[in-house]
Design a protein around this motif. Sequence first.
Motif, PDB file in Angstrom:
ATOM      1  N   UNK A 219       0.865  -1.094  -0.035  1.00  8.67           N
ATOM      2  CA  UNK A 219       0.092  -0.188   0.035  1.00  8.67           C
ATOM      3  C   UNK A 219       0.993   1.149   0.045  1.00  8.67           C
ATOM      4  N   UNK A 220       1.969   1.129   0.774  1.00  6.92           N
ATOM      5  CA  UNK A 220       2.744   2.416   0.776  1.00  6.92           C
ATOM      6  C   UNK A 220       3.791   2.638  -0.342  1.00  6.92           C
ATOM      7  N   UNK A 221       4.079   1.349  -1.188  1.00  8.96           N
ATOM      8  CA  UNK A 221       4.640   1.738  -2.185  1.00  8.96           C
ATOM      9  C   UNK A 221       3.722   1.994  -3.612  1.00  8.96           C
ATOM     10  N   UNK A 222       2.441   1.708  -3.265  1.00  6.97           N
ATOM     11  CA  UNK A 222       1.417   2.628  -4.076  1.00  6.97           C
ATOM     12  C   UNK A 222       1.271   3.678  -4.087  1.00  6.97           C
ATOM     13  N   UNK A 223       1.755   4.426  -2.821  1.00  3.74           N
ATOM     14  CA  UNK A 223       1.509   5.723  -2.486  1.00  3.74           C
ATOM     15  C   UNK A 223       0.386   5.937  -1.835  1.00  3.74           C
ATOM     16  N   UNK A 224      -0.333   4.753  -1.487  1.00  6.01           N
ATOM     17  CA  UNK A 224      -1.659   4.793  -0.873  1.00  6.01           C
ATOM     18  C   UNK A 224      -1.363   4.837   0.792  1.00  6.01           C
ATOM     19  N   UNK A 225      -0.832   5.809   1.434  1.00  4.44           N
ATOM     20  CA  UNK A 225      -0.552   5.804   2.742  1.00  4.44           C
ATOM     21  C   UNK A 225      -1.561   5.489   3.741  1.00  4.44           C
ATOM     22  N   UNK A 226      -2.845   6.184   3.587  1.00  2.24           N
ATOM     23  CA  UNK A 226      -3.961   6.034   4.159  1.00  2.24           C
ATOM     24  C   UNK A 226      -4.313   4.629   4.508  1.00  2.24           C
ATOM     25  N   UNK A 297      15.349   4.279   3.006  1.00  2.00           N
ATOM     26  CA  UNK A 297      15.499   2.923   3.594  1.00  2.00           C
ATOM     27  C   UNK A 297      16.533   2.925   4.889  1.00  2.00           C
ATOM     28  N   UNK A 298      17.590   3.785   4.808  1.00  2.00           N
ATOM     29  CA  UNK A 298      18.351   3.804   5.967  1.00  2.00           C
ATOM     30  C   UNK A 298      17.876   4.393   7.176  1.00  2.00           C
ATOM     31  N   UNK A 299      16.749   5.218   6.943  1.00  5.60           N
ATOM     32  CA  UNK A 299      15.984   5.906   8.066  1.00  5.60           C
ATOM     33  C   UNK A 299      14.956   4.901   8.724  1.00  5.60           C
ATOM     34  N   UNK A 300      14.526   4.067   7.661  1.00  7.32           N
ATOM     35  CA  UNK A 300      13.389   2.973   8.165  1.00  7.32           C
ATOM     36  C   UNK A 300      14.371   2.021   9.125  1.00  7.32           C
ATOM     37  N   UNK A 301      15.304   1.546   8.753  1.00 10.23           N
ATOM     38  CA  UNK A 301      16.145   0.563   9.561  1.00 10.23           C
ATOM     39  C   UNK A 301      16.602   1.152  10.814  1.00 10.23           C
ATOM     40  N   UNK A 305      15.269  -0.123  14.622  1.00 15.92           N
ATOM     41  CA  UNK A 305      16.336  -0.371  15.594  1.00 15.92           C
ATOM     42  C   UNK A 305      16.029   0.229  16.939  1.00 15.92           C
ATOM     43  N   UNK A 306      15.552   1.477  16.511  1.00 18.84           N
ATOM     44  CA  UNK A 306      15.260   2.448  17.829  1.00 18.84           C
ATOM     45  C   UNK A 306      13.953   1.765  18.360  1.00 18.84           C
ATOM     46  N   UNK A 307      13.127   1.464  17.548  1.00 21.28           N
ATOM     47  CA  UNK A 307      11.723   0.889  17.978  1.00 21.28           C
ATOM     48  C   UNK A 307      11.899  -0.319  18.738  1.00 21.28           C
ATOM     49  N   UNK A 308      12.698  -1.321  18.566  1.00 26.00           N
ATOM     50  CA  UNK A 308      13.111  -2.497  19.242  1.00 26.00           C
ATOM     51  C   UNK A 308      13.690  -2.062  20.663  1.00 26.00           C
ATOM     52  N   UNK A 309      14.585  -1.282  20.691  1.00 22.08           N
ATOM     53  CA  UNK A 309      15.433  -0.707  22.052  1.00 22.08           C
ATOM     54  C   UNK A 309      14.370  -0.027  22.859  1.00 22.08           C
ATOM     55  N   UNK A 310      13.367   0.689  22.368  1.00 22.23           N
ATOM     56  CA  UNK A 310      12.612   1.526  23.231  1.00 22.23           C
ATOM     57  C   UNK A 310      11.327   0.698  23.824  1.00 22.23           C
ATOM     58  N   UNK A 311      11.057  -0.241  23.116  1.00 22.72           N
ATOM     59  CA  UNK A 311      10.088  -1.194  23.770  1.00 22.72           C
ATOM     60  C   UNK A 311      10.932  -2.090  24.841  1.00 22.72           C
ATOM     61  N   UNK A 324       5.649   4.450  15.077  1.00 26.06           N
ATOM     62  CA  UNK A 324       6.896   5.283  14.787  1.00 26.06           C
ATOM     63  C   UNK A 324       7.686   4.354  13.657  1.00 26.06           C
ATOM     64  N   UNK A 325       8.029   3.205  13.807  1.00 27.00           N
ATOM     65  CA  UNK A 325       9.033   2.718  12.889  1.00 27.00           C
ATOM     66  C   UNK A 325       8.341   2.922  11.363  1.00 27.00           C
ATOM     67  N   UNK A 326       7.193   2.081  11.172  1.00 25.32           N
ATOM     68  CA  UNK A 326       6.455   2.049  10.007  1.00 25.32           C
ATOM     69  C   UNK A 326       6.407   3.696   9.395  1.00 25.32           C
ATOM     70  N   UNK A 327       6.032   4.556   9.991  1.00 27.61           N
ATOM     71  CA  UNK A 327       5.620   5.832   9.746  1.00 27.61           C
ATOM     72  C   UNK A 327       7.121   6.612   9.145  1.00 27.61           C
ATOM     73  N   UNK A 328       8.319   6.345   9.957  1.00 30.14           N
ATOM     74  CA  UNK A 328       9.537   6.678   9.483  1.00 30.14           C
ATOM     75  C   UNK A 328       9.878   6.256   8.468  1.00 30.14           C
ATOM     76  N   UNK A 329       9.721   4.817   7.982  1.00 28.91           N
ATOM     77  CA  UNK A 329      10.007   4.189   6.962  1.00 28.91           C
ATOM     78  C   UNK A 329       9.176   4.557   5.862  1.00 28.91           C
ATOM     79  N   UNK A 330       8.039   4.999   5.735  1.00 31.24           N
ATOM     80  CA  UNK A 330       7.107   5.106   4.704  1.00 31.24           C
ATOM     81  C   UNK A 330       6.374   6.300   4.413  1.00 31.24           C
TER      82      UNK A 330
END
Length: 335
Positions: A219-226, A297-301, A305-311, A324-330
């Motif tokens: 969905x994100x790759x098709x630009x359908x963020x909603x 892509x780097x920002x998403x990765x 990593x931060x999301x895993x640490x934060x949880x 947070x992680x998905x929004x940062x990536x896409x």
Amino acid sequence: MDHLTFFKDIKGRVLRSYVFLGSEEFVKEKAMHELKGQVLNGANEDFNLQIIGEDAELSAVYEAVSTLPFMGGMRLVIWNNPKVFTKEMGEGDLNMLKEMLVTLHDAVCLLIFIKGAPDKRRKYYKVLKEESNIVEFNSLSDFEAARWVGSYFKRNGKEIELPVAEEIVAAIGTSVMDLNNEVGKIRAAMGERNKVEKQDLKVLSGSNISFDVFEMINCFLRRDSEKGMGELYRLLKRGDSGFMILGAVASKLRGYYQAKVFLNSGMNKAKAVEAMGGGYGAKRAVNECESLSMEQIKRGIDALEYADYAVKNGLLSEGAAVEYAVASAFLSETN
């Protein structure tokens, strides 16, 4: 030989001995049952089938294969996961193993069934390789797994095109046991229809987290963020593990990163797919990574990593970390 060759050849002839080894235990078990059917051919198992346990001494196996079948036909001896192959054999046992395999009667078939794979550096493996017929049950490639999916539906009176079979493999993986379980659900949900369509894969939703996450990313790759965020909230509301979602997203992003590195080095798509090991997953990564910049892509990765640490450190809940992680990536500008 590989297991595909075994299944083809066993229809025409049965050899005097086989060694089954490799990681695909599900297929290995099916091959054992196929061999049993071909050897016994309806004969009474009480007389012509003997299963020997893992603790048996080599001398006991030798004695078992020296017994001829009852009232003609063939006799099958299965030596199940022998412990004697977990360490090196002495010269006496090596000679006995070789003699046993060389002198097998034509009316006796010996199957040495090894879970996993033995140490191929051992002397006993050289004897097995020279005097028996080793059948390797290794993990399938993406292409082989897609072919397996196709053959499954063909056996069950259904048709499936290769791209749809590849979609199933991309979502489920190449484990035949997992594929067998999941494609059975698809077939059951199809009813009387003969052709498998991409829409039929929706039955995997809820039972396969990778399939759901891949659909979300599409969905994100098709630009359908909603719709993409809607899919994410649906997964979280359904109670799926945040760590499982993060892991599936991370797997896709690592593939995109690798593909992007090869493409940015000047490789064309075909060479990049080859450099990634080939297969449908590599092909998808190479094609899909074009929708994302390397910075994204780097920002998403980094965000994953931060999301895993934060949880793990109590800074964010699983749901908040995943969002947070998905929004940062896409949810940013794409190339």
